[in-house]
Design an enzyme around this catalytic site. Sequence first.
Site, PDB file in Angstrom:
ATOM      1  N   VAL A  61       0.863  -1.184   0.000  1.00 25.82           N
ATOM      2  CA  VAL A  61       0.000   0.000   0.000  1.00 25.82           C
ATOM      3  C   VAL A  61       0.896   1.230   0.000  1.00 25.82           C
ATOM      4  O   VAL A  61       1.803   1.341   0.829  1.00 25.82           O
ATOM      5  CB  VAL A  61      -0.920   0.026   1.237  1.00 25.82           C
ATOM      6  N   TYR A 216       5.771  22.076   9.902  1.00 26.14           N
ATOM      7  CA  TYR A 216       6.213  20.899   9.152  1.00 26.14           C
ATOM      8  C   TYR A 216       7.285  20.145   9.931  1.00 26.14           C
ATOM      9  O   TYR A 216       7.239  18.916  10.051  1.00 26.14           O
ATOM     10  CB  TYR A 216       6.747  21.331   7.789  1.00 26.14           C
ATOM     11  N   LYS A 220       7.181  16.186  11.407  1.00 27.42           N
ATOM     12  CA  LYS A 220       8.143  15.148  11.039  1.00 27.42           C
ATOM     13  C   LYS A 220       8.895  14.618  12.261  1.00 27.42           C
ATOM     14  O   LYS A 220       9.250  13.434  12.318  1.00 27.42           O
ATOM     15  CB  LYS A 220       9.117  15.680   9.986  1.00 27.42           C
ATOM     16  N   VAL A 249      14.865  16.389  -2.041  1.00 26.50           N
ATOM     17  CA  VAL A 249      14.767  15.496  -3.192  1.00 26.50           C
ATOM     18  C   VAL A 249      14.064  16.275  -4.291  1.00 26.50           C
ATOM     19  O   VAL A 249      13.164  17.074  -4.011  1.00 26.50           O
ATOM     20  CB  VAL A 249      13.972  14.218  -2.846  1.00 26.50           C
TER      21      VAL A 249
END
Length: 341
Positions: A61, A216, A220, A249
């Site tokens: 998944v 954010y 995390k 990235v």
Amino acid sequence: MDGEVLANKSCCGAVVTAFSVIGIVFTILKFTSFASFVYKTFFAKGVKLSVYGAKKGYWAVVTGATDGIGKEYATQLAMSGFNVVLISRTQEKLDALAKELETVAKVKTRTIAIDYTKTTAETFEKLHQDLVGTPITVLINNVGQSHYMPTSFAETTVKEMDDIMHINCFGTLHTTKAVLSIMLRERQKNEKGPRCLILTMGSFAGLLPSPYLSTYAGSKAFLSNWSASLGEEVKKQGIDVWCFNSYLVVSAMSKVRRPTLTIPTPKKFVRAALSSIGLQRGGTNPYISQPYPSHAVMSWSLEQLLGSAKGFVVSQVAAMHLSIRKRALRKEARLQAQNQA
């Protein structure tokens, strides 16, 4: 008097010896840490995907599956022989990717459209019911949201703040809850069957304070500690849990378009991630790894070498984010001027 001198010399000698031993032990520990880091980052091989049932009819998944890193996870898992449940917001994108994977990888796919900004408890109860009976051995918690641009917490809109927490934390926990019960049931039915894997995408923002991305970063950091806690809870039941942290990235979320030595493409990052499962790269925290080699080097350096200099690093992160914000604001102003012309 001579006895006192001899006693003092003996005491000083003992102190020197003690500090020498401490120095030797410290040096050995540092060398061992460095050697372990080098081995795990550049030479060690991770757990093979066959351990999780690749090419045996089992399912993975993947959330946030239609773009960037999530799409690469779905693609590379399919190419490795997993059937794939694709979860993302846009049904059209899901259908296109499902068709592509079925054609290229010759696997089965299922699609489930979920807007993680609008989920409720009922959303995840339905998800669980949709997945019951599916032999799932892999869950990739990839869905996530960052700030539109670096912004101080005081200036962050309530909607953006709520969306980040709702997607990154609430969404990840509830998706995992829905899938974990299925994994546990599969393991109870067949203890000699494949192990299961829960892999959650973290971020360097969760390792180090990230001014102007504070919400954010907090989300995390939460995922890192949650993953480590969950990993210890379920390891004896045949379920492996990892939080994989990345630096930048190339992706729409990072707004970086060109790869560099420290900024890989999604394909390179995911290839490194799937080949380093089980390896604690770039740090000492259990169940947490920085799978991409240059990211592991950065993380290890921060943890082992900088020490009190981390405060300086945080100030540099703040300066970098302010620079990104200024560029983003200039771009917005330029586009607005063009639209008005």
